[in-house]
Design a protein around this motif. Structure first.
Motif, PDB file in Angstrom:
ATOM      1  N   GLU A  15       0.857  -1.199   0.000  1.00  0.00           N
ATOM      2  CA  GLU A  15       0.000   0.000   0.000  1.00  0.00           C
ATOM      3  C   GLU A  15       0.885   1.237   0.000  1.00  0.00           C
ATOM      4  O   GLU A  15       1.714   1.418   0.883  1.00  0.00           O
ATOM      5  CB  GLU A  15      -0.880   0.019   1.253  1.00  0.00           C
ATOM      6  CG  GLU A  15      -1.843  -1.132   1.372  1.00  0.00           C
ATOM      7  CD  GLU A  15      -2.616  -1.090   2.682  1.00  0.00           C
ATOM      8  OE1 GLU A  15      -2.625  -0.036   3.359  1.00  0.00           O
ATOM      9  OE2 GLU A  15      -3.189  -2.126   3.044  1.00  0.00           O
ATOM     10  N   ARG A  20       3.392   0.812   3.087  1.00  0.00           N
ATOM     11  CA  ARG A  20       3.419  -0.294   4.033  1.00  0.00           C
ATOM     12  C   ARG A  20       2.999  -1.614   3.391  1.00  0.00           C
ATOM     13  O   ARG A  20       2.316  -1.649   2.387  1.00  0.00           O
ATOM     14  CB  ARG A  20       2.529   0.011   5.233  1.00  0.00           C
ATOM     15  CG  ARG A  20       1.076   0.189   4.879  1.00  0.00           C
ATOM     16  CD  ARG A  20       0.280   0.653   6.064  1.00  0.00           C
ATOM     17  NE  ARG A  20      -1.111   0.872   5.687  1.00  0.00           N
ATOM     18  CZ  ARG A  20      -1.964   1.533   6.419  1.00  0.00           C
ATOM     19  NH1 ARG A  20      -1.588   2.049   7.586  1.00  0.00           N
ATOM     20  NH2 ARG A  20      -3.209   1.680   6.040  1.00  0.00           N
ATOM     21  N   ASN A  40      -3.033   5.380   2.140  1.00  0.00           N
ATOM     22  CA  ASN A  40      -4.154   4.810   2.878  1.00  0.00           C
ATOM     23  C   ASN A  40      -5.471   5.360   2.338  1.00  0.00           C
ATOM     24  O   ASN A  40      -5.501   6.103   1.352  1.00  0.00           O
ATOM     25  CB  ASN A  40      -3.996   5.047   4.379  1.00  0.00           C
ATOM     26  CG  ASN A  40      -4.024   6.513   4.757  1.00  0.00           C
ATOM     27  OD1 ASN A  40      -4.310   7.383   3.931  1.00  0.00           O
ATOM     28  ND2 ASN A  40      -3.711   6.799   6.014  1.00  0.00           N
ATOM     29  N   GLU A  41      -6.580   5.056   3.007  1.00  0.00           N
ATOM     30  CA  GLU A  41      -7.909   5.483   2.541  1.00  0.00           C
ATOM     31  C   GLU A  41      -8.098   6.998   2.589  1.00  0.00           C
ATOM     32  O   GLU A  41      -8.953   7.550   1.908  1.00  0.00           O
ATOM     33  CB  GLU A  41      -9.016   4.777   3.336  1.00  0.00           C
ATOM     34  CG  GLU A  41      -9.007   5.000   4.838  1.00  0.00           C
ATOM     35  CD  GLU A  41      -8.064   4.072   5.590  1.00  0.00           C
ATOM     36  OE1 GLU A  41      -7.903   4.300   6.806  1.00  0.00           O
ATOM     37  OE2 GLU A  41      -7.490   3.171   4.991  1.00  0.00           O
ATOM     38  N   VAL A  61       1.719   6.076   2.987  1.00  0.00           N
ATOM     39  CA  VAL A  61       2.059   5.181   4.098  1.00  0.00           C
ATOM     40  C   VAL A  61       3.152   4.181   3.724  1.00  0.00           C
ATOM     41  O   VAL A  61       3.909   3.741   4.591  1.00  0.00           O
ATOM     42  CB  VAL A  61       0.808   4.425   4.614  1.00  0.00           C
ATOM     43  CG1 VAL A  61      -0.128   5.364   5.336  1.00  0.00           C
ATOM     44  CG2 VAL A  61       0.107   3.686   3.506  1.00  0.00           C
TER      45      VAL A  61
END
Length: 196
Positions: free
Chosen positions: A147, A158, A150-151, A156
């Protein structure tokens, strides 16, 4: 002058007379012969290592028999604590003291093995093949599940689908390097076996 009763006098003189009479009759102990015994680990190969059991990481000395000849295989036959090691200073717990049994166990796994999906048998594979399989699975999983945001749209970078459990007997330095390598892949699930 010693104040001694008649009874005490006869006890002392009787014991002295009996002892000297036994010596005269040949009951004296034979002279002890001083002899230096050969040290049992003199011709052994000594190897320093770390106990693999827990997070204490005690130092051990492994002694192996075998002269290094072409057809002679070395065999570890004695293990003791390393007196120069700063962690345990020569002491070992019962598990560490029984490491010879761990090494000589017929159930000890010495080679990587692979069980195909749906199979009930383990197949022996080479170390190169094992490392390549692990690396391939990690790369495929990272490519599929990495990812970058993020949303909420925040960066991020990660990787949450794979984790790493470091060895408990590793030193702080090895743990630090392992942490840096794993974190550089984006993996967040990281822990040390010493806490488990």
């Amino acid at each position: 002058m010693v104040n001694m009763s008649r009874r005490q006098f006869f006890k002392v003189t009787g014991a002295t007379l009996a002892g000297s009479s036994m010596v005269m009759l040949g009951a004296a102990p034979s002279p002890a012969m001083a002899e230096v015994r050969q040290y049992k680990l003199l011709r052994m190969t000594e190897t320093r290592n770390t106990c693999p059991y827990c997070s204490v990481a005690c130092g051990v000395l492994l002694y192996a028999r075998g002269d290094g000849a072409m057809n002679a295989h070395q065999s570890v036959f004695h293990i003791e604590g390393d007196a120069d090691h700063p962690v345990n200073r020569g002491t070992l717990c019962p598990k560490g003291a029984g490491l010879v049994d761990f090494i000589k166990s017929p159930n000890r796994l010495k080679f990587p093995e692979y069980r195909a999906p749906g199979s009930d048998k383990w197949e022996r594979i080479s170390w190169d093949e094992a490392f390549k399989r692990i690396a391939r699975h990690m790369k495929d999983d990272r490519d599929a599940n990495f990812e970058t945001v993020n949303e909420n749209g925040q960066v991020v970078n990660r990787w949450l689908t794979t984790g790493m459990l470091a060895a408990s007997a590793s030193s702080n330095e090895v743990g630090y390097v392992t942490h840096k390598v794993i974190r550089s892949t984006g993996m967040l699930g990281f822990d040390n076996q010493a806490r488990v």
